[in-house]
Motif scaffolding. Structure first.
Motif, short mmCIF file in Angstrom:
data_model
loop_
_atom_site.label_atom_id
_atom_site.label_comp_id
_atom_site.label_asym_id
_atom_site.label_seq_id
_atom_site.Cartn_x
_atom_site.Cartn_y
_atom_site.Cartn_z
N ALA A 2 -26.43 20.87 -19.57
CA ALA A 2 -26.12 19.44 -19.50
C ALA A 2 -26.52 18.74 -20.79
O ALA A 2 -25.78 17.89 -21.29
CB ALA A 2 -26.82 18.81 -18.30
N LEU A 3 -27.67 19.07 -21.34
CA LEU A 3 -28.13 18.41 -22.56
C LEU A 3 -27.24 18.76 -23.76
O LEU A 3 -26.94 17.90 -24.58
CB LEU A 3 -29.59 18.78 -22.85
CG LEU A 3 -30.61 18.21 -21.87
CD1 LEU A 3 -32.00 18.79 -22.14
CD2 LEU A 3 -30.63 16.70 -21.93
N GLU A 7 -24.92 16.01 -25.82
CA GLU A 7 -25.01 15.84 -27.26
C GLU A 7 -23.65 16.04 -27.94
O GLU A 7 -23.29 15.30 -28.85
CB GLU A 7 -26.05 16.80 -27.84
CG GLU A 7 -26.42 16.52 -29.27
CD GLU A 7 -27.08 15.17 -29.50
OE1 GLU A 7 -27.10 14.71 -30.67
OE2 GLU A 7 -27.58 14.55 -28.53
N LEU A 8 -22.90 17.03 -27.49
CA LEU A 8 -21.55 17.23 -28.04
C LEU A 8 -20.68 16.01 -27.78
O LEU A 8 -19.95 15.55 -28.67
CB LEU A 8 -20.90 18.48 -27.44
CG LEU A 8 -21.46 19.82 -27.89
CD1 LEU A 8 -20.85 20.95 -27.06
CD2 LEU A 8 -21.20 20.05 -29.36
N ALA A 9 -20.73 15.48 -26.56
CA ALA A 9 -19.90 14.32 -26.21
C ALA A 9 -20.33 13.08 -27.00
O ALA A 9 -19.49 12.25 -27.33
CB ALA A 9 -19.98 14.05 -24.72
N ARG A 10 -21.61 12.98 -27.30
CA ARG A 10 -22.09 11.85 -28.12
C ARG A 10 -21.44 11.89 -29.49
O ARG A 10 -21.07 10.86 -30.05
CB ARG A 10 -23.61 11.90 -28.26
CG ARG A 10 -24.18 10.69 -29.02
CD ARG A 10 -25.69 10.80 -29.17
NE ARG A 10 -26.08 11.89 -30.05
CZ ARG A 10 -26.08 11.83 -31.38
NH1 ARG A 10 -25.69 10.73 -32.00
NH2 ARG A 10 -26.45 12.86 -32.10
N GLY A 11 -21.23 13.10 -30.03
CA GLY A 11 -20.62 13.23 -31.35
C GLY A 11 -19.11 13.25 -31.32
O GLY A 11 -18.45 12.65 -32.17
N ALA A 180 -20.19 14.77 -15.91
CA ALA A 180 -21.26 13.77 -15.89
C ALA A 180 -22.01 13.76 -17.22
O ALA A 180 -22.34 12.69 -17.75
CB ALA A 180 -22.22 14.06 -14.74
N SER A 181 -22.26 14.92 -17.78
CA SER A 181 -22.96 15.00 -19.06
C SER A 181 -22.12 14.43 -20.19
O SER A 181 -22.65 13.79 -21.11
CB SER A 181 -23.33 16.46 -19.36
OG SER A 181 -24.18 16.97 -18.36
#
Length: 190
Positions: A2-3, A7-11, A180-181
């Motif tokens: 999930a983490l 982090e990938l989705a944030r970028g 969700a992540s």
């Protein structure tokens, strides 16, 4: 998991999205695949040599997966697949598709006739245009159509017909964590 997804989705949301269906397929094979299916696919899925997606939703089908119309009839040492799927993320670039289909359209209860086939592209497998979306354009979503596609019988996930609905629901548990992540990552970026 999930983490990393967050982090990938944030970028870049599209990268995390392309991994969504891919991860579900890897999970399906890991949990339910035959030894031969694991040997054939898992290492290549892990390295990214092979990209995968899942195909569940059908045009006009809504969320009732048991009402699907895509069929895979047994013909000797193969299944012959006919039908269509829509909104399949990663469809154009994926070389492996975990296809939810009816191998016994007359089964009661209906879910007892549903299986997952590990489908590779070939004659009778067609990918449509990319479907239009408001955002999230770094990964495609397409319609797939199957017109007499012959799939080897050993492509049946786990080797036993009629278990696909439960298999896919288990795989979707991982998919829901991934979605969700991704939302958390996009929220952090915003």
């Amino acid at each position: 998991f999930a983490l990393v997804t967050e982090e990938l989705a944030r970028g870049w949301m599209s990268l995390a999205g392309a991994m969504g269906g891919h991860t579900v397929v890897a999970t399906l094979i890991l949990r339910f695949g035959t030894d031969a299916q694991k040997d054939r696919y898992l290492a290549r899925l892990a390295t990214g040599e092979l990209r995968a997606t899942m195909a569940l939703t059908e045009p006009g089908g809504g969320s009732d997966l048991q009402a699907m119309r895509t069929t895979a009839g047994r013909d000797g040492d193969a299944y012959v697949v006919d039908g269509s799927k829509t909104w399949i993320t990663n469809a154009r670039r994926a070389a492996l598709v975990a296809l939810l289909c009816k191998t016994d359209p007359t089964a009661e209860p209906r879910h007892a006739g549903i299986s997952v086939l590990l489908v590779e592209k070939g004659e009778g497998f067609h990918v449509s245009r990319d479907l239009p979306k408001l955002g999230y354009k770094g990964v495609e979503s397409c319609e797939l159509s199957f017109d007499g596609l012959r799939v080897p019988a050993d492509a049946l996930l786990g080797g036993v017909a009629g278990r696909g609905f439960a298999q896919m629901m288990t795989g979707l548990e991982v998919g829901r964590l991934q979605v969700a992540s991704r939302a958390l990552g996009v929220g952090r970026a915003a």
